[in-house]
Design a protein around this motif. Structure first.
Motif, PDB file in Angstrom:
ATOM      1  N   LEU A 281       0.850  -1.318   0.150  1.00 27.51           N
ATOM      2  CA  LEU A 281      -0.120   0.134  -0.190  1.00 27.51           C
ATOM      3  C   LEU A 281       0.818   1.388   0.019  1.00 27.51           C
ATOM      4  O   LEU A 281       0.497   2.138  -0.574  1.00 27.51           O
ATOM      5  CB  LEU A 281      -0.905  -0.131   1.187  1.00 27.51           C
ATOM      6  CG  LEU A 281      -2.128  -1.022   1.027  1.00 27.51           C
ATOM      7  CD1 LEU A 281      -3.004  -0.716   2.413  1.00 27.51           C
ATOM      8  CD2 LEU A 281      -2.888  -0.823  -0.065  1.00 27.51           C
ATOM      9  N   ARG A 282       1.987   1.379   0.739  1.00 28.38           N
ATOM     10  CA  ARG A 282       2.559   2.552   0.722  1.00 28.38           C
ATOM     11  C   ARG A 282       3.040   2.993  -0.562  1.00 28.38           C
ATOM     12  O   ARG A 282       2.735   4.150  -0.880  1.00 28.38           O
ATOM     13  CB  ARG A 282       3.653   2.582   1.828  1.00 28.38           C
ATOM     14  CG  ARG A 282       4.307   4.032   2.188  1.00 28.38           C
ATOM     15  CD  ARG A 282       5.613   3.883   2.804  1.00 28.38           C
ATOM     16  NE  ARG A 282       6.578   3.417   1.873  1.00 28.38           N
ATOM     17  CZ  ARG A 282       7.174   4.023   0.520  1.00 28.38           C
ATOM     18  NH1 ARG A 282       6.813   4.868   0.152  1.00 28.38           N
ATOM     19  NH2 ARG A 282       7.986   3.163  -0.111  1.00 28.38           N
ATOM     20  N   PRO A 283       3.753   2.135  -1.148  1.00 24.64           N
ATOM     21  CA  PRO A 283       4.263   2.797  -2.626  1.00 24.64           C
ATOM     22  C   PRO A 283       3.019   2.952  -3.568  1.00 24.64           C
ATOM     23  O   PRO A 283       3.202   3.922  -4.403  1.00 24.64           O
ATOM     24  CB  PRO A 283       5.175   1.582  -2.961  1.00 24.64           C
ATOM     25  CG  PRO A 283       4.958   0.249  -2.160  1.00 24.64           C
ATOM     26  CD  PRO A 283       4.588   0.807  -0.826  1.00 24.64           C
TER      27      PRO A 283
ATOM     28  N   VAL B  34      -4.447   0.883   6.135  1.00 23.95           N
ATOM     29  CA  VAL B  34      -4.505   2.215   5.887  1.00 23.95           C
ATOM     30  C   VAL B  34      -4.186   3.127   7.481  1.00 23.95           C
ATOM     31  O   VAL B  34      -3.664   4.087   7.226  1.00 23.95           O
ATOM     32  CB  VAL B  34      -5.703   2.740   5.414  1.00 23.95           C
ATOM     33  CG1 VAL B  34      -5.987   4.056   5.432  1.00 23.95           C
ATOM     34  CG2 VAL B  34      -5.710   2.024   3.906  1.00 23.95           C
ATOM     35  N   LYS B  35      -5.219   2.492   8.617  1.00 20.20           N
ATOM     36  CA  LYS B  35      -5.005   3.174   9.653  1.00 20.20           C
ATOM     37  C   LYS B  35      -3.508   3.274  10.167  1.00 20.20           C
ATOM     38  O   LYS B  35      -3.086   4.357  10.766  1.00 20.20           O
ATOM     39  CB  LYS B  35      -5.833   2.684  10.795  1.00 20.20           C
ATOM     40  CG  LYS B  35      -7.323   3.035  10.558  1.00 20.20           C
ATOM     41  CD  LYS B  35      -8.016   2.457  11.492  1.00 20.20           C
ATOM     42  CE  LYS B  35      -9.655   2.847  11.394  1.00 20.20           C
ATOM     43  NZ  LYS B  35     -10.623   2.144  12.482  1.00 20.20           N
ATOM     44  N   ALA B  36      -2.664   2.155  10.032  1.00 17.47           N
ATOM     45  CA  ALA B  36      -1.312   1.977  10.483  1.00 17.47           C
ATOM     46  C   ALA B  36      -0.517   3.087   9.682  1.00 17.47           C
ATOM     47  O   ALA B  36       0.236   3.931  10.363  1.00 17.47           O
ATOM     48  CB  ALA B  36      -0.721   0.624  10.189  1.00 17.47           C
ATOM     49  N   LEU B  37      -0.734   3.280   8.350  1.00 18.68           N
ATOM     50  CA  LEU B  37       0.210   4.072   7.549  1.00 18.68           C
ATOM     51  C   LEU B  37      -0.117   5.702   8.262  1.00 18.68           C
ATOM     52  O   LEU B  37       0.376   6.415   8.071  1.00 18.68           O
ATOM     53  CB  LEU B  37      -0.210   3.879   5.985  1.00 18.68           C
ATOM     54  CG  LEU B  37       0.407   2.896   5.547  1.00 18.68           C
ATOM     55  CD1 LEU B  37      -0.222   2.648   4.012  1.00 18.68           C
ATOM     56  CD2 LEU B  37       1.898   2.787   5.166  1.00 18.68           C
TER      57      LEU B  37
ATOM     58  N   GLY C 124       1.770   6.543  10.836  1.00 20.91           N
ATOM     59  CA  GLY C 124       3.180   6.607  10.512  1.00 20.91           C
ATOM     60  C   GLY C 124       3.917   5.092  11.059  1.00 20.91           C
ATOM     61  O   GLY C 124       5.130   5.095  11.102  1.00 20.91           O
ATOM     62  N   GLU C 125       3.205   4.138  11.033  1.00 16.75           N
ATOM     63  CA  GLU C 125       3.743   2.955  11.324  1.00 16.75           C
ATOM     64  C   GLU C 125       3.960   2.103  10.183  1.00 16.75           C
ATOM     65  O   GLU C 125       3.317   2.309   9.343  1.00 16.75           O
ATOM     66  CB  GLU C 125       2.629   2.082  12.315  1.00 16.75           C
ATOM     67  CG  GLU C 125       2.293   2.876  13.547  1.00 16.75           C
ATOM     68  CD  GLU C 125       1.068   2.457  14.165  1.00 16.75           C
ATOM     69  OE1 GLU C 125       0.693   1.162  14.028  1.00 16.75           O
ATOM     70  OE2 GLU C 125       0.565   2.655  15.393  1.00 16.75           O
ATOM     71  N   GLU C 126       4.710   1.329  10.189  1.00 20.69           N
ATOM     72  CA  GLU C 126       4.966   0.211   9.057  1.00 20.69           C
ATOM     73  C   GLU C 126       3.848  -0.694   9.014  1.00 20.69           C
ATOM     74  O   GLU C 126       3.826  -1.381  10.276  1.00 20.69           O
ATOM     75  CB  GLU C 126       6.534  -0.302   9.139  1.00 20.69           C
ATOM     76  CG  GLU C 126       7.060  -1.225   7.902  1.00 20.69           C
ATOM     77  CD  GLU C 126       8.318  -1.423   7.990  1.00 20.69           C
ATOM     78  OE1 GLU C 126       8.799  -2.172   7.092  1.00 20.69           O
ATOM     79  OE2 GLU C 126       9.187  -0.756   8.853  1.00 20.69           O
ATOM     80  N   VAL C 127       3.476  -1.197   7.913  1.00 17.95           N
ATOM     81  CA  VAL C 127       2.606  -2.144   7.888  1.00 17.95           C
ATOM     82  C   VAL C 127       3.427  -3.502   7.764  1.00 17.95           C
ATOM     83  O   VAL C 127       4.688  -3.642   7.118  1.00 17.95           O
ATOM     84  CB  VAL C 127       1.517  -2.136   6.885  1.00 17.95           C
ATOM     85  CG1 VAL C 127       0.747  -0.921   7.199  1.00 17.95           C
ATOM     86  CG2 VAL C 127       2.185  -1.769   5.578  1.00 17.95           C
TER      87      VAL C 127
ATOM     88  N   GLY D 158       8.008   0.017   4.158  1.00 15.44           N
ATOM     89  CA  GLY D 158       8.382   1.340   5.076  1.00 15.44           C
ATOM     90  C   GLY D 158       7.350   2.230   5.520  1.00 15.44           C
ATOM     91  O   GLY D 158       6.109   1.680   5.519  1.00 15.44           O
ATOM     92  N   VAL D 159       7.557   3.317   6.103  1.00 14.06           N
ATOM     93  CA  VAL D 159       6.212   4.227   6.922  1.00 14.06           C
ATOM     94  C   VAL D 159       6.274   5.179   5.931  1.00 14.06           C
ATOM     95  O   VAL D 159       6.852   5.680   5.083  1.00 14.06           O
ATOM     96  CB  VAL D 159       6.873   4.624   8.203  1.00 14.06           C
ATOM     97  CG1 VAL D 159       7.189   3.338   9.248  1.00 14.06           C
ATOM     98  CG2 VAL D 159       7.974   5.621   8.092  1.00 14.06           C
TER      99      VAL D 159
END
Length: 108
Positions: free
Chosen positions: A32-34, A57-60, A63-66, A71-72
């Motif tokens: 998801l992050r990229p 999504v909530k973790a991102l 600022g948490e890594e999934v 990455g964050v």
């Protein structure tokens, strides 16, 4: 005219990332992050993800890594996600979020 058919149009600059099963349910995706960073850079006005990705999504956003190790999210991406990411359970939800327009004549 439209011959009494609905006049619908896809909203501009919409990104969608999900798997769809035979019942039309949206299934989660990884990375998801990229994917969200690319959507932000591409100028997407909305990104629709499966509701099954809500935890990631909530973790991102925090600022948490999934779990996938991508990455964050930096502060800018966190803010962008909160504003632009929508979650959908199935194709009906997805279409309601991404289509705009009016029914020209509701007598089919």
């Amino acid at each position: 005219g439209s011959g009494g058919r609905p006049v619908l149009q896809m909203r501009e600059r919409v990104g969608i990332s999900a798997q769809v099963n035979l019942r039309g349910e949206l299934l989660p995706v990884g990375g998801l992050r990229p994917k969200l960073e690319a959507a932000r850079q591409a100028g997407c006005s909305m990104v629709v993800l499966s509701s099954a990705n809500e935890r990631e999504v909530k973790a991102l956003c925090r600022g948490e890594e999934v779990d996938d190790g991508d990455g964050v999210a930096d502060d800018g991406l966190q803010s962008w996600i909160r504003e632009h990411v929508k979650l959908a359970d199935d194709m009906v939800d997805l279409l309601c979020l991404t289509l705009e327009g009016e029914v020209a004549n509701d007598s089919y």
